[in-house]
Design an enzyme around this catalytic site. Sequence first.
Site, PDB file in Angstrom:
ATOM      1  N   PHE A 120       0.869  -1.176   0.000  1.00 55.72           N
ATOM      2  CA  PHE A 120       0.000   0.000   0.000  1.00 55.72           C
ATOM      3  C   PHE A 120       0.908   1.229   0.000  1.00 55.72           C
ATOM      4  CE2 PHE A 120      -2.724   3.055   2.414  1.00 55.72           C
ATOM      5  CZ  PHE A 120      -3.917   2.966   1.710  1.00 55.72           C
ATOM      6  N   GLU A 124       4.296   9.369   2.280  1.00 60.84           N
ATOM      7  CA  GLU A 124       5.446  10.067   1.709  1.00 60.84           C
ATOM      8  C   GLU A 124       6.163  10.831   2.811  1.00 60.84           C
ATOM      9  OE1 GLU A 124       3.172  10.905  -2.559  1.00 60.84           O
ATOM     10  OE2 GLU A 124       4.155  12.558  -1.511  1.00 60.84           O
ATOM     11  N   GLY A 128       2.124  11.804   5.698  1.00 62.24           N
ATOM     12  CA  GLY A 128       1.993  10.580   6.475  1.00 62.24           C
ATOM     13  C   GLY A 128       0.579  10.430   6.987  1.00 62.24           C
ATOM     14  N   SER A 129       0.347  10.975   8.178  1.00 66.73           N
ATOM     15  CA  SER A 129      -0.992  10.874   8.748  1.00 66.73           C
ATOM     16  C   SER A 129      -2.019  11.660   7.949  1.00 66.73           C
ATOM     17  CB  SER A 129      -0.969  11.378  10.200  1.00 66.73           C
ATOM     18  OG  SER A 129      -0.208  10.516  11.014  1.00 66.73           O
ATOM     19  N   ILE A 154       7.164   1.977   3.271  1.00 67.33           N
ATOM     20  CA  ILE A 154       6.148   1.118   2.657  1.00 67.33           C
ATOM     21  C   ILE A 154       6.358  -0.334   3.085  1.00 67.33           C
ATOM     22  CG2 ILE A 154       5.073   0.382   0.522  1.00 67.33           C
ATOM     23  CD1 ILE A 154       4.755   3.396   1.281  1.00 67.33           C
ATOM     24  N   GLN A 280       2.259  -6.736  46.836  1.00 69.66           N
ATOM     25  CA  GLN A 280       1.031  -6.082  46.383  1.00 69.66           C
ATOM     26  C   GLN A 280       1.271  -5.032  45.301  1.00 69.66           C
ATOM     27  OE1 GLN A 280      -0.941  -4.747  50.001  1.00 69.66           O
ATOM     28  NE2 GLN A 280      -2.236  -6.570  49.996  1.00 69.66           N
ATOM     29  N   GLY A 340      12.011  -6.078  35.921  1.00 70.24           N
ATOM     30  CA  GLY A 340      13.171  -5.383  36.466  1.00 70.24           C
ATOM     31  C   GLY A 340      14.300  -5.297  35.445  1.00 70.24           C
ATOM     32  N   GLU A 364      -0.963   3.489  10.483  1.00 69.83           N
ATOM     33  CA  GLU A 364      -2.420   3.496  10.283  1.00 69.83           C
ATOM     34  C   GLU A 364      -3.055   4.765  10.867  1.00 69.83           C
ATOM     35  OE1 GLU A 364      -3.792   1.176   8.480  1.00 69.83           O
ATOM     36  OE2 GLU A 364      -2.262  -0.376   8.514  1.00 69.83           O
ATOM     37  N   THR A 366      -1.504   8.202  13.330  1.00 67.30           N
ATOM     38  CA  THR A 366      -0.978   8.346  14.684  1.00 67.30           C
ATOM     39  C   THR A 366      -2.109   8.484  15.710  1.00 67.30           C
ATOM     40  OG1 THR A 366      -0.910  10.763  14.552  1.00 67.30           O
ATOM     41  CG2 THR A 366       1.051   9.556  13.785  1.00 67.30           C
TER      42      THR A 366
END
Length: 387
Positions: A120, A124, A128-129, A154, A280, A340, A364, A366
């Site tokens: 897809f 570029e 982007g978004s 891509i 706990q 840890g 897909e 942000t």
Amino acid sequence: MDGDALRDVLATVREFVREQVVPREAEIDDKDQVPDPLRQAARAMGLYGFAIPEQYGGLGLSMYEEAQLVFELGYTTPALRSLFGTNNGIAGHVLLEGATAEQRARWLPQLAAGEITAAFALTEADAGSDPGGLRTVARRDGDHWVIDGSKRFITNAPVADMFMVFARTDPDAAPSRGITCFLVPRESTGLSVGPKDQKMGQFGAWTADVVLNGVRVPDDAVVGGAAGVNQGYAIAMRCLAHGRVHIAALCVGMAERLVDETVQYARSRRQSGRAIASFQLVQGLIADSVTDHYAGRSLVLDVARRYDDGSDRRVGPAVAKYFASEMVGRVADRAVQVHGGSGYMRGVAVERFYRDARLFRIYEGTSQIQQVIIAKSVVGEAANESA
């Protein structure tokens, strides 16, 4: 798909993931490559076409069924899902959402069988978004189109046989208009793929730049034929809506794995003469992650149902993708904390998933883009008021 058949598919994929893929995760991360036997097994199980209709050789899963399958796939390295994710997702859905009957008949069976891999090609360097800002252009030349531009990040570009390339075909149109999607075979003269990107995580899932320098394609390469000219933006948005639910489900699957790794370690690691699971504050971290996982799973399934019945294919996918991608980041962070110092060491599963999970908040769309979609859908025209 009927209930019994779906249960069989889910059971088969779960066994494959947990018995064959999980033991090779470190190898995949180290070599940045999914072994061929796993690729072949994925093809044999029909994973290259699980979201493609049965008439084209796929499994024809609904979004609700697909989400359950992707929960299973998310339990291991994202590199596995990446092998066939674009065939089923944003690339394959280009054909399902916008192609002519002839284009679907020609290409979908090959995608479903894993005979070809699709990519897809939308993103570029400066688009982007917000795909409305793309600069790749296509101009008509007789009964052909000539495409010039470049694409970035891509997925599957290094191995793709077919690129769904989005290019601006009407320079005078508004940013979200005048974009067309083209089917561009890898062997096209003028198309070149850069070296694999060196990423923070998700090793084995390959991305690269794609450059188009005077690439000529015929009229029938336009997705949707003549009616598809200047309709690429709308096609892309529909594909991304499906993809967002898919990625949300993938995040839920990874969260489940992280919870399992956290619980197992907390039970076995001893400090001050007892298992750290008895502390706990550690229990609080685990409880928060279990709660996040439950919430994400329920949200994704609800959004998937609404996607299937057509009642919400905009806000729901954005909500699911936003919550689940942020959620798995929290779960990964807690997993490292419970481990840890060990959780910061290469070769430990939670360290790898911590790196892998970070990308989900970016592609897909942000998290910030999802926030804008959600807020504007609720607020309405007031969101566009200026002082």
